[in-house]
Design an enzyme around this catalytic site. Structure first.
Site, PDB file in Angstrom:
ATOM      1  N   ASP A 210       0.843  -1.197   0.000  1.00 55.53           N
ATOM      2  CA  ASP A 210       0.000   0.000   0.000  1.00 55.53           C
ATOM      3  C   ASP A 210       0.882   1.251   0.000  1.00 55.53           C
ATOM      4  OD1 ASP A 210       0.268   1.076   3.043  1.00 55.53           O
ATOM      5  OD2 ASP A 210       0.225  -1.113   3.049  1.00 55.53           O
ATOM      6  N   ASP A 212       0.650   3.620   2.414  1.00 56.68           N
ATOM      7  CA  ASP A 212       0.473   4.208   3.734  1.00 56.68           C
ATOM      8  C   ASP A 212      -0.679   5.215   3.641  1.00 56.68           C
ATOM      9  OD1 ASP A 212       1.524   3.899   6.423  1.00 56.68           O
ATOM     10  OD2 ASP A 212       2.131   5.993   6.294  1.00 56.68           O
TER      11      ASP A 212
END
Length: 290
Positions: A210, A212
């Site tokens: 991802d 973040d």
């Protein structure tokens, strides 16, 4: 030359290796407590290997409660020479996208609730972690990822946060724009420091899941999406480890970075002032110098 023995610390899918011969789950006792789980041992392409589920099978340990000292001690007791950390992480760089791997070369340690050293009162030691990753092992991991057809980034700074919560957006922006970290995770510290104290070569492969929470186009961290990407990354991780066994081979020369002699001159406590109980616990980690 000594015999290479690879230790892999990772999550599910990273200890279920196709082609692992003589596979056996074994219990390793450690004076630093119980490791996260039993260790899966076997031989892959002629190279002895040991796989340790960092969080335990079924994910029973949070990042803060992983028994890091027991894990590293257990690997050392098994005769492991080279430790590969494989872990999920968030990315602070657009070009380091979910599904990519990053071979980390630096760390920023923001953890605060963990025991970070094998040494202490009764036997004080100071090792250098200026270069916390073994360059030889990191290069082998990057080459193995290439061989497996994985998009890999060579070099990057890993910010280790305490967790278990993910970052606030303000923290994420600070880590990215002010501190210039590249990826963020919760488990590589104090793991890397302890590996250095145990004179083990250590390399970290961060598998990006991802962005973040800094990225305006991706919103907050979505756990369901992370798990989906983790599943794909686990397969890639298996392929990388399989290539790594072939790349490293069974014969091993001394570490060119001196990881296997990190305790030379590091212990400061006079022999007659050392705590016998602590010295006994250090038999595997520091037995070479004690």
């Amino acid at each position: 030359m000594t015999e290479t023995k690879i230790g892999v610390i990772g999550g599910s899918g990273l200890y279920e290796m196709p082609g692992l011969q003589n596979a056996e789950w074994i219990t390793v006792d450690s004076p630093w407590g119980a490791p996260s789980d039993q260790l899966l041992t076997g031989v892959l392409d002629g190279v002895p290997m040991a796989f340790l589920p960092r969080h335990g099978r079924g994910h029973v340990h949070s990042p803060s409660t992983v028994p890091y000292r027991a894990n590293i001690d257990a690997l050392k007791r098994l005769g492991v020479t080279d430790v590969i950390s494989v872990s999920a992480c968030g990315s602070f760089r657009e070009e380091m996208a979910p599904g990519d791997f990053v071979v980390v070369d630096q760390f920023i340690d923001r953890t605060f609730a963990r025991e970070k050293s094998f040494f202490g009162t009764g036997c004080v030691a100071h090792v250098s972690v200026a270069h916390p990753v073994c360059s030889r092992l990191a290069a082998a991991c990057a080459a193995a990822a290439d061989t497996a057809g994985i998009r890999v980034h060579r070099g990057g700074t890993y910010l280790a946060m305490e967790g278990p919560q993910f970052s606030t957006r303000a923290e994420s922006v600070m880590y990215r724009d002010v501190w210039r970290a590249d990826v963020i995770g919760m488990t590589n510290m104090p793991e890397a420091k302890l590996a250095r104290e145990a004179e083990l070569c250590y390399a970290s492969v961060a598998m990006i899941t991802d962005y973040d929470s800094w990225h305006v186009g991706h919103g907050t961290v979505d756990l369901a999406e992370i798990i989906r990407i983790l599943t794909g990354n686990a397969r890639k991780g298996q392929e990388m480890v399989a290539s790594l066994a072939t790349a490293l081979g069974s014969g091993r020369a001394p570490c060119p970075d001196g990881c296997d002699h990190a305790l030379e001159g590091a212990i400061l406590t006079a022999p007659d002032k050392r705590d016998p109980a602590l010295i006994a616990r250090l038999d595997a980690v520091a037995g070479r110098v004690l």
